[in-house]
Scaffold this motif. Structure first.
Motif, mmCIF file in Angstrom:
data_model
loop_
_atom_site.group_PDB
_atom_site.id
_atom_site.type_symbol
_atom_site.label_atom_id
_atom_site.label_comp_id
_atom_site.label_asym_id
_atom_site.label_seq_id
_atom_site.Cartn_x
_atom_site.Cartn_y
_atom_site.Cartn_z
ATOM 1 N N UNK A 1 -22.679 -20.573 -33.420
ATOM 2 C CA UNK A 1 -22.374 -21.025 -32.060
ATOM 3 C C UNK A 1 -23.577 -20.730 -31.156
ATOM 4 N N UNK A 2 -24.564 -21.607 -31.141
ATOM 5 C CA UNK A 2 -25.757 -21.368 -30.331
ATOM 6 C C UNK A 2 -25.488 -21.507 -28.836
ATOM 7 N N UNK A 3 -26.251 -20.735 -28.043
ATOM 8 C CA UNK A 3 -26.168 -20.787 -26.583
ATOM 9 C C UNK A 3 -27.585 -20.747 -26.015
ATOM 10 N N UNK A 4 -27.863 -21.662 -25.079
ATOM 11 C CA UNK A 4 -29.131 -21.697 -24.354
ATOM 12 C C UNK A 4 -28.875 -21.362 -22.891
ATOM 13 N N UNK A 5 -29.633 -20.400 -22.342
ATOM 14 C CA UNK A 5 -29.561 -20.086 -20.917
ATOM 15 C C UNK A 5 -30.968 -20.074 -20.346
ATOM 16 N N UNK A 6 -31.042 -20.190 -19.010
ATOM 17 C CA UNK A 6 -32.326 -20.239 -18.320
ATOM 18 C C UNK A 6 -32.203 -19.494 -16.993
ATOM 19 N N UNK A 7 -33.259 -18.823 -16.562
ATOM 20 C CA UNK A 7 -33.257 -18.155 -15.262
ATOM 21 C C UNK A 7 -33.526 -19.171 -14.155
ATOM 22 N N UNK A 8 -33.286 -18.731 -12.921
ATOM 23 C CA UNK A 8 -33.611 -19.584 -11.778
ATOM 24 C C UNK A 8 -32.482 -20.456 -11.304
ATOM 25 N N UNK A 9 -31.270 -20.242 -11.808
ATOM 26 C CA UNK A 9 -30.131 -21.018 -11.355
ATOM 27 C C UNK A 9 -30.162 -22.478 -11.740
ATOM 28 N N UNK A 10 -30.346 -22.789 -13.026
ATOM 29 C CA UNK A 10 -30.404 -24.193 -13.438
ATOM 30 C C UNK A 10 -29.017 -24.824 -13.453
ATOM 31 N N UNK A 11 -28.967 -26.122 -13.627
ATOM 32 C CA UNK A 11 -27.695 -26.781 -13.893
ATOM 33 C C UNK A 11 -27.839 -27.611 -15.160
ATOM 34 N N UNK A 12 -26.724 -27.909 -15.767
ATOM 35 C CA UNK A 12 -26.741 -28.624 -17.032
ATOM 36 C C UNK A 12 -26.618 -30.124 -16.856
ATOM 37 N N UNK A 13 -27.157 -30.829 -17.829
ATOM 38 C CA UNK A 13 -27.060 -32.276 -17.846
ATOM 39 C C UNK A 13 -26.941 -32.748 -19.284
ATOM 40 N N UNK A 14 -26.401 -33.924 -19.457
ATOM 41 C CA UNK A 14 -26.345 -34.521 -20.792
ATOM 42 C C UNK A 14 -27.029 -35.878 -20.812
ATOM 43 N N UNK A 15 -27.709 -36.216 -19.721
ATOM 44 C CA UNK A 15 -28.362 -37.515 -19.610
ATOM 45 C C UNK A 15 -29.849 -37.339 -19.294
ATOM 46 N N UNK A 16 -30.755 -37.736 -20.168
ATOM 47 C CA UNK A 16 -30.480 -38.451 -21.430
ATOM 48 C C UNK A 16 -30.193 -37.513 -22.606
ATOM 49 N N UNK A 17 -30.511 -36.209 -22.427
ATOM 50 C CA UNK A 17 -30.307 -35.239 -23.505
ATOM 51 C C UNK A 17 -29.593 -34.030 -22.945
ATOM 52 N N UNK A 18 -28.834 -33.309 -23.767
ATOM 53 C CA UNK A 18 -28.232 -32.058 -23.291
ATOM 54 C C UNK A 18 -29.340 -31.054 -22.948
ATOM 55 N N UNK A 19 -29.377 -30.656 -21.668
ATOM 56 C CA UNK A 19 -30.500 -29.828 -21.233
ATOM 57 C C UNK A 19 -30.125 -29.003 -20.025
ATOM 58 N N UNK A 20 -30.857 -27.927 -19.808
ATOM 59 C CA UNK A 20 -30.825 -27.173 -18.567
ATOM 60 C C UNK A 20 -32.048 -27.565 -17.760
ATOM 61 N N UNK A 21 -31.818 -27.873 -16.465
ATOM 62 C CA UNK A 21 -32.928 -28.314 -15.618
ATOM 63 C C UNK A 21 -32.958 -27.483 -14.348
ATOM 64 N N UNK A 22 -34.167 -27.336 -13.814
ATOM 65 C CA UNK A 22 -34.370 -26.485 -12.645
ATOM 66 C C UNK A 22 -35.444 -27.125 -11.769
ATOM 67 N N UNK A 23 -35.097 -27.431 -10.536
ATOM 68 C CA UNK A 23 -36.061 -28.027 -9.610
ATOM 69 C C UNK A 23 -36.816 -26.917 -8.903
ATOM 70 N N UNK A 24 -38.156 -27.056 -8.898
ATOM 71 C CA UNK A 24 -39.016 -25.990 -8.396
ATOM 72 C C UNK A 24 -40.060 -26.581 -7.460
ATOM 73 N N UNK A 25 -40.312 -25.908 -6.368
ATOM 74 C CA UNK A 25 -41.411 -26.253 -5.456
ATOM 75 C C UNK A 25 -42.455 -25.142 -5.544
ATOM 76 N N UNK A 26 -43.655 -25.494 -5.950
ATOM 77 C CA UNK A 26 -44.707 -24.499 -6.153
ATOM 78 C C UNK A 26 -45.751 -24.665 -5.065
ATOM 79 N N UNK A 27 -45.954 -23.599 -4.333
ATOM 80 C CA UNK A 27 -46.911 -23.629 -3.231
ATOM 81 C C UNK A 27 -48.338 -23.677 -3.778
ATOM 82 N N UNK A 28 -49.300 -24.131 -2.942
ATOM 83 C CA UNK A 28 -50.704 -24.200 -3.388
ATOM 84 C C UNK A 28 -51.211 -22.831 -3.859
#
Length: 790
Positions: A167-194
């Motif tokens: 029973x595999x489990x994938x987690x990520x830091x930074x408060x991601x959310x899950x999606x299944x489109x187009x692939x099952x994934x954890x995604x995290x939107x980030x703004x990186x300063x100069x």
């Protein structure tokens, strides 16, 4: 890692597997991953496994993309993905998709079932960059499992699924959310300063319940896993010898080989640790009954590994030797069960243990170890060298498997269609004689070092007997070194070949010029087993009438074929009576062929028993580099007096090539050894480039690899390379030099502060304490930090 000037780094399939464990090693739970760089896919790299064939596939696809911008295909990256750091359990890849956006990905196999990592994104521009970091996890399960999907557990977004009991489990830091489109994934939107960096960590854990997997994933992210990974990196760096030649492919092969070899060596808290695993791949199945580590490394494999891992991984060799010593039984037998079957008896190990112990001593100078193991070494030596008959040597193999050939031992093979089935117990082996001779010398040297004597083992007398025996294997015809009949001590030419349909009585009436052992081959017309019996009548060597009977229980049938070797030697064969066969069956009678060579027959090159003329004959015939059949290395076998069987694939055996090339180097034939080693390196490098790994065998015809990828007998023999170059490193503070460098370029060697620059005639050695030596002579010299001793 070396500079990425070699294509081997981008062609290679990087294996990631836990190496230093905090819990007992469990083979069934050894989850091995493969990291593959793919420049032609929208995902530039992937991690993949099959959980030892418990899933059709499992892929992790880490990456990122710019918000409101089209994806940049990998081939258009400003800087392509490059592996900048690699150990058996850790990998770092760096790339730059667009100008000013630097990405580093870390992957670490923290435990057998835990993979953890981080993505660090650096904005080197003067503008803020908005990105989406993601990790897709794609599981294609087996046996009605559930593919990975996003799920929310206690407010946390995870990716999970199941295959069989995993029973595999994938987690990520930074408060991601899950999606299944187009692939099952954890995604995290980030703004990186100069001119700033941002790091996201992730963990992927596969245990037998989702709850356990999630708890372990959270725990590893809260731990100091980076410190643990760094400790492993430093430990591996202390073991790896850096080699720089004039060929970047060679440099890469040396480095990747050492890492691959180290990945097979696993430490853990259990009493049987450490473990040396024969093969370690993501899609390697495991017998269901195998619950604990299998100790099935052979002494022959250890002798090869000594050439691949020493001196850097001396601890691994020491661990192997300790296990061999513990396996010696009360009768002095050192046995191995390579089939892991309770129904197949174990076979005896090759007599190499004393020589291996002496190699260990040369590195660490541990006399206490030699003194402790010397009695056991003497006992296991006796089980080989001392026959039941007084003053008679025992130099016949018990089983063809002891030689670890692929197809080269066809003359003794009962199982393959091309096999001739000669009983190997009737054949005196030049390879076994050479091993026993070297073991005798090793025991004598250990006795001198420790001051311990083995009163019931007359080593000098045995040494002289074996030395005398070794000279008898040479045949002055076109055979060179051959097997000998263990009764007649001869290797006579064929005098009989009789093929006919089966009948009850075959009148042969054949008298031989010299006494001959016979073989009978039976072929069933319908490929079924027969309850056959044979009765032979003839004369023995003294001219007295003899008879020999073989009952059905004596005859082994395989796919409608049976091969029988007579127990008696005949000066004449009168007739053969056969019962139990059918009219459309066939019989072939012939004299046993001991002239058929294989690569093991060349091992007496290790000894000083061959004349210069005989050695030159070997170089001009079996080892002739102008022969197109030798292009990829020394073949396992070749045509002798009889043609080879139709359709027999001829292999290049890396283990036995290493032993034979080392034999030449030991005799001082460094130029010949260099050319043969170079041919072997070309073959190994082609295997890395085109087939992503190291292989134990290659086809002599086209160089295509055969056997299990990354098997332990396919690595580059680094220590042999250094020996041919006239360098022996015992420790960072002790080095031996001799002769000249026969390779076409200078060699730079670095290890734990030791630096050696080996030119063709001049060598510069700088020890870790700063002491420096220039050596311009071809005479042997032993250099020690702070002092020199010749």
């Amino acid at each position: 890692m070396h500079s990425q000037s070699s294509d081997l780094y981008s062609d290679y399939a990087y294996i990631l597997a836990a190496q230093h464990l905090s819990e007992p090693y469990q083979p069934a739970n050894d989850q091995v991953w493969e990291f593959i760089v793919n420049k032609e896919d929208q995902h530039p790299f992937r991690l993949q496994t099959t959980y030892k064939l418990r899933a059709q596939s499992m892929r992790l696809l880490p990456g990122l993309r710019l918000i409101d911008s089209p994806n940049t295909p990998p081939e258009s990256f400003l800087e392509l993905p490059t592996i900048t750091q690699y150990t058996p359990a850790y990998l770092r890849v760096q790339y730059q998709p667009i100008h000013g956006l630097q990405i580093e990905l870390d992957c670490f196999a923290a435990a057998l079932d835990i993979l953890v990592g981080a993505m660090q994104v650096t904005n080197r521009t003067d503008e803020k960059i908005n990105i989406i970091a993601e990790i897709a996890a794609i599981l294609i399960p087996m046996n009605g499992g559930t593919p990975t999907r996003p799920l929310k557990v206690d407010g946390m977004h995870i990716i999970t699924g199941n295959t069989e009991d995993l029973h595999p489990v994938l987690i990520m830091t930074g408060g991601p959310h899950g999606t299944s489109n187009p692939l099952p994934a954890l995604i995290n939107q980030i703004a990186i300063e100069p001119q700033k960096s941002h790091q996201i960590s992730w963990a992927y854990v596969t245990k037998d319940t989702q709850k356990k997997s999630l708890k372990a994933a959270q725990s590893i992210l809260e731990s100091t896993w980076r410190e643990t990974a760094q400790n492993g990196i430093m430990a591996h760096a202390s073991e790896r010898i850096e080699i720089q030649t004039g060929d970047p492919d060679w440099d890469a092969a040396f480095e990747l080989s050492q890492i691959a070899a180290a990945s097979h060596f696993i430490t853990s808290p259990d009493p049987s640790s450490p473990h040396f695993v024969r093969t370690r791949l993501p899609d390697q199945g495991l017998p269901s009954e195998t619950k604990s580590p299998v100790d099935d490394l052979t002494t022959l494999e250890a002798a090869f590994l000594a050439q691949a891992i020493l001196p850097g991984q001396e601890k691994a060799l020491s661990a192997m030797l300790e296990k061999f010593i513990r396996r010696i039984d009360k009768q002095g037998q050192l046995n191995i069960n390579r089939n892991h079957s309770p129904f197949i008896p174990p076979i005896r190990e090759c007599p190499l243990l004393a020589s291996l112990c002496l190699e260990r001593y040369e590195i660490n100078q541990d006399q206490t170890f030699l003194a402790r193991v010397f009695p056991a070494l003497c006992q296991t030596y006796k089980s080989w060298a001392i026959s039941q008959q007084p003053d008679e040597l025992n130099i016949t193999w018990d089983n063809p498997q002891q030689m670890q050939l692929d197809t080269g031992g066809f003359n003794f093979d009962h199982w393959d269609k091309a096999g001739r089935g000669l009983d190997i117990r009737t054949a005196e082996s030049p390879a076994l004689a050479a091993m026993l001779y070297r073991e005798t010398l090793a025991l004598q040297k250990i006795s001198d070092i420790t001051g311990i004597k083995c009163d019931d083992l007359p080593l000098e007398k045995i040494s002289n007997s074996i030395k005398k025996k070794l000279k008898t294997f040479w045949q002055d015809d076109e055979c060179g070194l051959t097997y000998l009949d263990h009764k007649t001590h001869q290797s006579p030419s064929s005098e009989l070949y009789y093929a006919a349909p089966v009948q009850e009585l075959h009148e042969i009436a054949k008298t031989f010029s010299v006494p001959q052992r016979l073989q009978c081959h039976l072929f069933a017309g319908d490929e079924h087993t027969r309850a056959a019996s044979l009765h032979l009548t003839g004369l023995n060597a003294d001219g007295h009438e003899i008879t020999e009977t073989h009952k059905p229980a004596d005859i082994r049938w395989v796919d409608g074929r049976a091969h029988l070797t007579t127990g008696l030697v005949y000066s004449a064969l009168h007739q053969v009576e056969i019962s139990g066969l059918k009219s459309d069956d066939q019989v072939v009678l012939e004299t046993s062929d001991y002239t058929q060579n294989d690569i093991t027959c060349l091992l007496p090159l290790l000894t000083e028993t061959l004349t210069k003329t005989q050695i030159q004959w070997i170089l001009d015939h079996p080892l002739n580099m102008q022969n197109t059949e030798r292009y990829y290395g020394i073949p396992e076998t070749w045509r002798c007096q009889a043609d080879l069987p139709d359709g027999l694939p001829i292999r290049i055996n890396v283990l036995w090539n290493t032993l034979i090339i080392k034999s030449l180097a030991d005799q001082g034939d460094h130029d010949e050894a260099m050319h043969l080693f170079s041919d072997l390196m070309t073959t190994i490098i082609d295997g890395i480039k085109n087939f992503n790994g190291f292989f134990p065998y290659y086809n002599a015809k086209d160089g295509q690899p055969a056997g299990q990828r990354n098997a332990i007998t396919g690595f580059v023999p680094l220590r042999l390379f250094l020996q041919i170059a006239g360098v022996r490193i015992f420790s960072p503070s002790r080095v031996a030099l001799w002769g000249t460098n026969p390779f076409p370029w200078p060699i730079n060697i670095n290890w734990q502060g030791l630096s050696i620059k080996r030119g063709q005639t001049t060598t510069r050695v700088v020890f870790p304490d700063g002491s420096t030596y220039e050596h311009t002579s071809d005479k042997p010299v032993l250099l020690t930090a702070g002092r020199e001793r010749r």
